[in-house]
Design a protein around this motif. Structure first.
Motif, PDB file in Angstrom:
ATOM      1  N   PRO A  90       0.688  -1.227  -0.120  1.00 23.87           N
ATOM      2  CA  PRO A  90      -0.090   0.049  -0.077  1.00 23.87           C
ATOM      3  C   PRO A  90       0.890   1.274   0.006  1.00 23.87           C
ATOM      4  N   PRO A  91       0.395   2.275  -0.173  1.00 25.38           N
ATOM      5  CA  PRO A  91       0.980   3.583  -0.606  1.00 25.38           C
ATOM      6  C   PRO A  91       1.622   3.881   0.887  1.00 25.38           C
ATOM      7  N   LYS A  92       2.641   4.845   0.960  1.00 22.86           N
ATOM      8  CA  LYS A  92       3.319   5.234   2.146  1.00 22.86           C
ATOM      9  C   LYS A  92       2.363   5.919   3.261  1.00 22.86           C
ATOM     10  N   ASN A  93       2.483   5.693   4.445  1.00 21.15           N
ATOM     11  CA  ASN A  93       1.862   6.195   5.428  1.00 21.15           C
ATOM     12  C   ASN A  93       0.306   5.790   5.545  1.00 21.15           C
ATOM     13  N   ILE A  94      -0.121   4.427   5.018  1.00 25.03           N
ATOM     14  CA  ILE A  94      -1.448   3.912   5.165  1.00 25.03           C
ATOM     15  C   ILE A  94      -1.101   2.987   6.287  1.00 25.03           C
ATOM     16  N   GLU A  95      -1.905   2.939   7.230  1.00 24.01           N
ATOM     17  CA  GLU A  95      -1.599   2.096   8.500  1.00 24.01           C
ATOM     18  C   GLU A  95      -2.755   1.000   8.149  1.00 24.01           C
ATOM     19  N   LEU A  96      -2.285  -0.370   8.065  1.00 27.66           N
ATOM     20  CA  LEU A  96      -3.279  -1.197   7.650  1.00 27.66           C
ATOM     21  C   LEU A  96      -3.967  -1.780   8.911  1.00 27.66           C
ATOM     22  N   PHE A  97      -5.006  -2.691   8.539  1.00 28.85           N
ATOM     23  CA  PHE A  97      -5.765  -3.272   9.640  1.00 28.85           C
ATOM     24  C   PHE A  97      -5.007  -4.579   9.981  1.00 28.85           C
ATOM     25  N   ASN A  98      -5.147  -4.873  11.202  1.00 33.97           N
ATOM     26  CA  ASN A  98      -4.406  -6.182  11.554  1.00 33.97           C
ATOM     27  C   ASN A  98      -5.481  -7.480  11.142  1.00 33.97           C
ATOM     28  N   PRO A  99      -4.946  -8.149  10.287  1.00 29.21           N
ATOM     29  CA  PRO A  99      -5.835  -9.132   9.660  1.00 29.21           C
ATOM     30  C   PRO A  99      -6.325 -10.172  10.742  1.00 29.21           C
ATOM     31  N   TYR A 100      -5.591 -10.285  11.472  1.00 28.29           N
ATOM     32  CA  TYR A 100      -5.723 -11.307  12.660  1.00 28.29           C
ATOM     33  C   TYR A 100      -6.634 -11.117  13.813  1.00 28.29           C
ATOM     34  N   SER A 101      -7.381  -9.852  13.516  1.00 26.36           N
ATOM     35  CA  SER A 101      -8.230  -9.227  14.581  1.00 26.36           C
ATOM     36  C   SER A 101      -9.735  -9.314  13.998  1.00 26.36           C
ATOM     37  N   ILE A 102     -10.343  -8.159  14.027  1.00 27.12           N
ATOM     38  CA  ILE A 102     -11.673  -8.175  13.437  1.00 27.12           C
ATOM     39  C   ILE A 102     -11.847  -8.645  12.119  1.00 27.12           C
ATOM     40  N   PRO A 103     -11.018  -8.649  10.959  1.00 33.48           N
ATOM     41  CA  PRO A 103     -11.302  -9.452   9.961  1.00 33.48           C
ATOM     42  C   PRO A 103     -11.189 -10.810   9.996  1.00 33.48           C
ATOM     43  N   LEU A 104     -10.472 -11.374  10.814  1.00 38.40           N
ATOM     44  CA  LEU A 104     -10.495 -12.671  10.925  1.00 38.40           C
ATOM     45  C   LEU A 104     -11.536 -13.300  11.754  1.00 38.40           C
ATOM     46  N   LEU A 105     -12.023 -12.372  12.718  1.00 40.24           N
ATOM     47  CA  LEU A 105     -13.236 -12.610  13.292  1.00 40.24           C
ATOM     48  C   LEU A 105     -14.351 -12.794  12.387  1.00 40.24           C
ATOM     49  N   ASN A 106     -14.608 -11.725  11.543  1.00 35.53           N
ATOM     50  CA  ASN A 106     -15.758 -11.549  10.649  1.00 35.53           C
ATOM     51  C   ASN A 106     -15.492 -12.977   9.756  1.00 35.53           C
ATOM     52  N   THR A 107     -14.495 -13.370   9.168  1.00 38.81           N
ATOM     53  CA  THR A 107     -14.339 -14.592   8.232  1.00 38.81           C
ATOM     54  C   THR A 107     -15.006 -15.663   9.106  1.00 38.81           C
ATOM     55  N   LEU A 108     -14.679 -15.709  10.358  1.00 38.67           N
ATOM     56  CA  LEU A 108     -15.172 -16.935  11.209  1.00 38.67           C
ATOM     57  C   LEU A 108     -16.594 -16.850  11.215  1.00 38.67           C
ATOM     58  N   ILE A 109     -17.350 -15.726  11.348  1.00 38.45           N
ATOM     59  CA  ILE A 109     -18.533 -15.414  11.689  1.00 38.45           C
ATOM     60  C   ILE A 109     -19.370 -15.758  10.370  1.00 38.45           C
ATOM     61  N   LEU A 110     -18.832 -15.147   9.067  1.00 36.98           N
ATOM     62  CA  LEU A 110     -19.585 -15.440   7.764  1.00 36.98           C
ATOM     63  C   LEU A 110     -19.596 -16.970   7.464  1.00 36.98           C
ATOM     64  N   LEU A 111     -18.245 -17.378   7.417  1.00 37.59           N
ATOM     65  CA  LEU A 111     -18.238 -18.984   7.376  1.00 37.59           C
ATOM     66  C   LEU A 111     -19.283 -19.744   8.229  1.00 37.59           C
ATOM     67  N   SER A 112     -19.336 -19.437   9.535  1.00 34.82           N
ATOM     68  CA  SER A 112     -20.273 -20.011  10.237  1.00 34.82           C
ATOM     69  C   SER A 112     -21.642 -19.939   9.877  1.00 34.82           C
ATOM     70  N   SER A 113     -22.044 -18.723   9.374  1.00 40.90           N
ATOM     71  CA  SER A 113     -23.368 -18.583   8.876  1.00 40.90           C
ATOM     72  C   SER A 113     -23.638 -19.411   7.613  1.00 40.90           C
ATOM     73  N   GLY A 114     -22.635 -19.586   6.770  1.00 40.41           N
ATOM     74  CA  GLY A 114     -22.894 -20.576   5.606  1.00 40.41           C
ATOM     75  C   GLY A 114     -22.973 -21.894   6.115  1.00 40.41           C
ATOM     76  N   VAL A 115     -22.330 -22.324   7.092  1.00 41.03           N
ATOM     77  CA  VAL A 115     -22.794 -23.729   7.576  1.00 41.03           C
ATOM     78  C   VAL A 115     -24.116 -23.849   8.212  1.00 41.03           C
ATOM     79  N   THR A 116     -24.625 -22.775   8.762  1.00 34.99           N
ATOM     80  CA  THR A 116     -25.948 -22.947   9.447  1.00 34.99           C
ATOM     81  C   THR A 116     -27.011 -22.589   8.411  1.00 34.99           C
ATOM     82  N   VAL A 117     -26.870 -21.931   7.393  1.00 34.42           N
ATOM     83  CA  VAL A 117     -27.841 -21.908   6.313  1.00 34.42           C
ATOM     84  C   VAL A 117     -27.936 -23.063   5.593  1.00 34.42           C
ATOM     85  N   THR A 118     -26.691 -23.574   5.145  1.00 35.69           N
ATOM     86  CA  THR A 118     -26.737 -25.086   4.709  1.00 35.69           C
ATOM     87  C   THR A 118     -27.377 -26.133   5.457  1.00 35.69           C
ATOM     88  N   TYR A 119     -27.269 -26.165   6.785  1.00 38.41           N
ATOM     89  CA  TYR A 119     -27.929 -26.901   7.625  1.00 38.41           C
ATOM     90  C   TYR A 119     -29.485 -26.775   7.353  1.00 38.41           C
TER      91      TYR A 119
END
Length: 262
Positions: free
Chosen positions: A117-146
């Motif tokens: 990314p361009p200089k002075n852009i502070e990135l999000f930590n992918p192991y915090s909220i983005p990872l949590l949201n990934t687990l949440i959305l994948l879990s919702s995919g499991v529940t809708v399939t069930y």
């Protein structure tokens, strides 16, 4: 000689397509006005008007398929093909966004300092909220399939419960994304990276909200016992759309959050 009835459904005249189209146009015009700080009252009015017209349109389609028996096997196959083509159009929509992202990432211009990314852009930590949201959305995919499995096997009460969990997970995902936006260390005007980030994740977030609304309608229909084990395309369409949203998020997480962070 007895006249054979044809298996297709010739829909009656309906005012909702043209009214919904006008409401969508007005909605986007009011959003542009809101972005230019001309007030959001007109946008809220158009959002209410669009919601009402869509609800009435859905009411008519549900009535035709559930109570009037117009959704024969031929019509059912046509609806499936229509939903598949709609999802393909959404794939190409997100493909254009990823094309823009990869064009800037793989060959950053001199204006960006040849950095991504361009200089002075502070990135999000992918192991915090983005990872949590990934687990949440994948879990919702499991529940809708069930939920789909339970509908096929006629467990209506259980299917209502698991679809309710799916809706809640979708709302939690949207809440965390709103929290992430609120505390974002950069804005949409911070170079092309900020623009692409908020456009890609923002449009995905909009699709999550639309998918959640889609699932809520099906939750009401399950409560009203509208579905049978063989005739539940309304839910199938919503489940396909939700899985599409899941897959797009996996690409967003890997390329927009994780890949540039490591």
């Amino acid at each position: 000689m007895m006249k054979m009835s044809q298996p297709f459904h010739l829909v009656t005249l309906s005012p909702w397509p043209i009214i919904s189209s006008i409401n969508v146009m007005n909605m986007f015009i009011s959003i542009l006005n809101w972005f230019n700080k001309n007030g959001y009252e007109f946008m809220l009015f158009n959002l209410l008007s669009l919601s009402l017209s869509v609800m009435l349109w859905w009411r008519d389609v549900i009535r035709e398929g559930t109570y009037q028996g117009f959704h024969t096997k031929k019509v059912y196959n046509g609806l499936k093909m229509g939903m598949i083509l709609f999802i393909i159009s959404e794939v190409f929509f997100f493909l254009s966004i990823f094309w823009c992202y990869f064009h800037m990432m793989l060959s950053p211009s001199i204006e960006l300092g040849m950095l991504w990314p361009p200089k002075n852009i502070e990135l999000f930590n992918p192991y915090s909220i983005p990872l949590l949201n990934t687990l949440i959305l994948l879990s919702s995919g499991v529940t809708v399939t069930y939920t789909h499995y339970l509908i096929i096997n006629k467990f209506n009460k259980k299917s209502f419960f698991y679809l309710f969990i799916t809706v809640i997970l979708g709302l939690i995902f949207s809440g965390f994304q709103l929290y992430e936006y609120y505390w974002a260390p950069f804005s949409m005007s911070d170079s092309v990276f900020g623009s692409i980030f908020f456009m890609s994740t923002g449009f995905h977030g909009l699709h999550v909200l639309i998918g959640d609304l889609f699932l809520m309608i099906n939750l009401i229909r399950i409560f009203n016992n509208n579905f049978s084990s063989t005739h539940h395309f309304g839910f199938e369409a919503a489940a396909w759309y939700w899985h599409f949203v899941d897959i797009v998020w996996l690409f967003l997480y890997f390329f927009v959050y994780y890949w540039i962070f490591i």
